[in-house]
Design a protein around this motif. Structure first.
Motif, PDB file in Angstrom:
ATOM      1  N   ILE A   1     -43.665  38.217  -2.690  1.00 15.33           N
ATOM      2  CA  ILE A   1     -42.541  37.364  -2.021  1.00 15.33           C
ATOM      3  C   ILE A   1     -42.637  37.720  -0.461  1.00 15.33           C
ATOM      4  O   ILE A   1     -42.399  36.880   0.285  1.00 15.33           O
ATOM      5  N   THR A   2     -42.911  39.095  -0.264  1.00 17.71           N
ATOM      6  CA  THR A   2     -42.935  39.291   0.951  1.00 17.71           C
ATOM      7  C   THR A   2     -44.160  39.222   1.854  1.00 17.71           C
ATOM      8  O   THR A   2     -44.134  38.883   3.007  1.00 17.71           O
ATOM      9  N   THR A   3     -45.375  39.113   1.042  1.00 15.49           N
ATOM     10  CA  THR A   3     -46.733  39.020   1.858  1.00 15.49           C
ATOM     11  C   THR A   3     -47.033  37.387   2.020  1.00 15.49           C
ATOM     12  O   THR A   3     -47.874  37.072   2.748  1.00 15.49           O
ATOM     13  N   LEU A   4     -46.920  36.586   0.982  1.00 15.13           N
ATOM     14  CA  LEU A   4     -47.279  35.305   0.723  1.00 15.13           C
ATOM     15  C   LEU A   4     -46.867  34.493   2.142  1.00 15.13           C
ATOM     16  O   LEU A   4     -47.892  33.678   2.742  1.00 15.13           O
ATOM     17  N   PRO A   5     -45.681  34.634   2.488  1.00 16.24           N
ATOM     18  CA  PRO A   5     -45.471  33.780   3.811  1.00 16.24           C
ATOM     19  C   PRO A   5     -46.379  34.262   5.105  1.00 16.24           C
ATOM     20  O   PRO A   5     -46.604  33.401   5.754  1.00 16.24           O
ATOM     21  N   ILE A   6     -46.583  35.473   4.881  1.00 16.45           N
ATOM     22  CA  ILE A   6     -47.151  36.099   6.107  1.00 16.45           C
ATOM     23  C   ILE A   6     -48.795  35.765   5.957  1.00 16.45           C
ATOM     24  O   ILE A   6     -49.329  35.415   7.098  1.00 16.45           O
ATOM     25  N   ILE A   7     -49.302  35.509   4.839  1.00 21.61           N
ATOM     26  CA  ILE A   7     -50.620  35.182   4.705  1.00 21.61           C
ATOM     27  C   ILE A   7     -50.672  33.823   5.013  1.00 21.61           C
ATOM     28  O   ILE A   7     -51.635  33.323   5.595  1.00 21.61           O
ATOM     29  N   ILE A   8     -49.805  32.787   4.663  1.00 23.04           N
ATOM     30  CA  ILE A   8     -49.844  31.409   4.808  1.00 23.04           C
ATOM     31  C   ILE A   8     -49.748  30.963   6.222  1.00 23.04           C
ATOM     32  O   ILE A   8     -50.471  30.391   6.824  1.00 23.04           O
ATOM     33  N   THR A   9     -48.775  31.775   6.934  1.00 24.82           N
ATOM     34  CA  THR A   9     -48.942  31.429   8.358  1.00 24.82           C
ATOM     35  C   THR A   9     -49.935  32.073   9.343  1.00 24.82           C
ATOM     36  O   THR A   9     -50.331  31.409  10.247  1.00 24.82           O
ATOM     37  N   SER A  10     -50.502  33.444   9.120  1.00 25.78           N
ATOM     38  CA  SER A  10     -51.424  34.088   9.991  1.00 25.78           C
ATOM     39  C   SER A  10     -52.899  33.611   9.400  1.00 25.78           C
ATOM     40  O   SER A  10     -53.388  33.180  10.340  1.00 25.78           O
ATOM     41  N   ASP A  11     -53.124  33.954   8.267  1.00 28.84           N
ATOM     42  CA  ASP A  11     -54.585  33.680   7.943  1.00 28.84           C
ATOM     43  C   ASP A  11     -54.868  32.158   7.471  1.00 28.84           C
ATOM     44  O   ASP A  11     -56.067  31.797   7.942  1.00 28.84           O
ATOM     45  N   LEU A  12     -54.002  31.627   7.024  1.00 28.10           N
ATOM     46  CA  LEU A  12     -54.253  30.094   6.556  1.00 28.10           C
ATOM     47  C   LEU A  12     -53.612  29.260   7.625  1.00 28.10           C
ATOM     48  O   LEU A  12     -53.887  27.870   7.246  1.00 28.10           O
ATOM     49  N   LYS A  13     -53.203  29.727   8.574  1.00 27.96           N
ATOM     50  CA  LYS A  13     -52.783  28.540   9.835  1.00 27.96           C
ATOM     51  C   LYS A  13     -51.595  27.795   9.384  1.00 27.96           C
ATOM     52  O   LYS A  13     -51.938  26.569   9.660  1.00 27.96           O
TER      53      LYS A  13
ATOM     54  N   GLU B   1     -45.070  26.963   4.460  1.00 32.66           N
ATOM     55  CA  GLU B   1     -44.592  28.252   3.742  1.00 32.66           C
ATOM     56  C   GLU B   1     -43.531  28.254   2.978  1.00 32.66           C
ATOM     57  O   GLU B   1     -43.512  28.620   2.016  1.00 32.66           O
ATOM     58  N   GLY B   2     -42.367  27.380   3.324  1.00 30.53           N
ATOM     59  CA  GLY B   2     -41.281  27.134   2.552  1.00 30.53           C
ATOM     60  C   GLY B   2     -41.717  26.455   1.198  1.00 30.53           C
ATOM     61  O   GLY B   2     -40.904  26.915   0.420  1.00 30.53           O
ATOM     62  N   MET B   3     -42.455  25.603   1.338  1.00 30.93           N
ATOM     63  CA  MET B   3     -43.099  24.574   0.002  1.00 30.93           C
ATOM     64  C   MET B   3     -43.733  25.791  -0.729  1.00 30.93           C
ATOM     65  O   MET B   3     -43.353  25.814  -2.108  1.00 30.93           O
ATOM     66  N   ALA B   4     -44.551  26.311  -0.203  1.00 34.71           N
ATOM     67  CA  ALA B   4     -45.491  27.512  -1.368  1.00 34.71           C
ATOM     68  C   ALA B   4     -44.539  28.568  -1.835  1.00 34.71           C
ATOM     69  O   ALA B   4     -44.539  28.823  -2.918  1.00 34.71           O
ATOM     70  N   MET B   5     -43.448  28.985  -1.046  1.00 37.49           N
ATOM     71  CA  MET B   5     -42.382  29.892  -1.734  1.00 37.49           C
ATOM     72  C   MET B   5     -41.627  29.312  -2.702  1.00 37.49           C
ATOM     73  O   MET B   5     -41.076  29.911  -3.643  1.00 37.49           O
ATOM     74  N   THR B   6     -41.193  27.951  -2.769  1.00 32.71           N
ATOM     75  CA  THR B   6     -40.615  27.109  -3.476  1.00 32.71           C
ATOM     76  C   THR B   6     -41.104  27.137  -4.771  1.00 32.71           C
ATOM     77  O   THR B   6     -40.783  27.261  -5.677  1.00 32.71           O
ATOM     78  N   TYR B   7     -42.286  26.619  -4.665  1.00 30.89           N
ATOM     79  CA  TYR B   7     -43.229  26.402  -5.913  1.00 30.89           C
ATOM     80  C   TYR B   7     -43.574  27.807  -6.687  1.00 30.89           C
ATOM     81  O   TYR B   7     -43.487  27.910  -7.782  1.00 30.89           O
ATOM     82  N   PHE B   8     -43.423  28.967  -5.863  1.00 30.64           N
ATOM     83  CA  PHE B   8     -43.886  30.114  -6.324  1.00 30.64           C
ATOM     84  C   PHE B   8     -42.627  30.685  -7.093  1.00 30.64           C
ATOM     85  O   PHE B   8     -42.538  31.131  -8.259  1.00 30.64           O
TER      86      PHE B   8
END
Length: 71
Positions: A29-41, A47-54
């Motif tokens: 929960i804490t690292t997935l948004p960081i990875i989505i915005t920084s590594d995956l651009k 980011e919000g949709m990925a966290m919702t699906y997660f």
């Protein structure tokens, strides 16, 4: 009624596995948004949709693990 020990090997195993499960859950929960915005651009919407699906997936798996129905 028999006098059973609470701290049995099965109890310790269940407690340990639950601890590891929830620890990895909160780490994701804490690292997935960081990875989505920084590594995956990704954008904030992605980011919000990925966290919702997660979170929806987590609820679904938790219900399956407990054996209860989804309805």
């Amino acid at each position: 009624m028999e006098n059973e020990k609470l701290w049995s090997p099965a109890f310790l195993g269940y407690g340990g596995s639950n601890s590891i499960f929830y620890m990895t859950q909160y780490m994701m929960i804490t690292t997935l948004p960081i990875i989505i915005t920084s590594d995956l651009k990704g954008s904030a919407i992605e980011e919000g949709m990925a966290m919702t699906y997660f979170q929806i997936g987590t609820i679904y798996v938790d219900r399956l693990r407990d054996g209860s129905s989804m309805v």
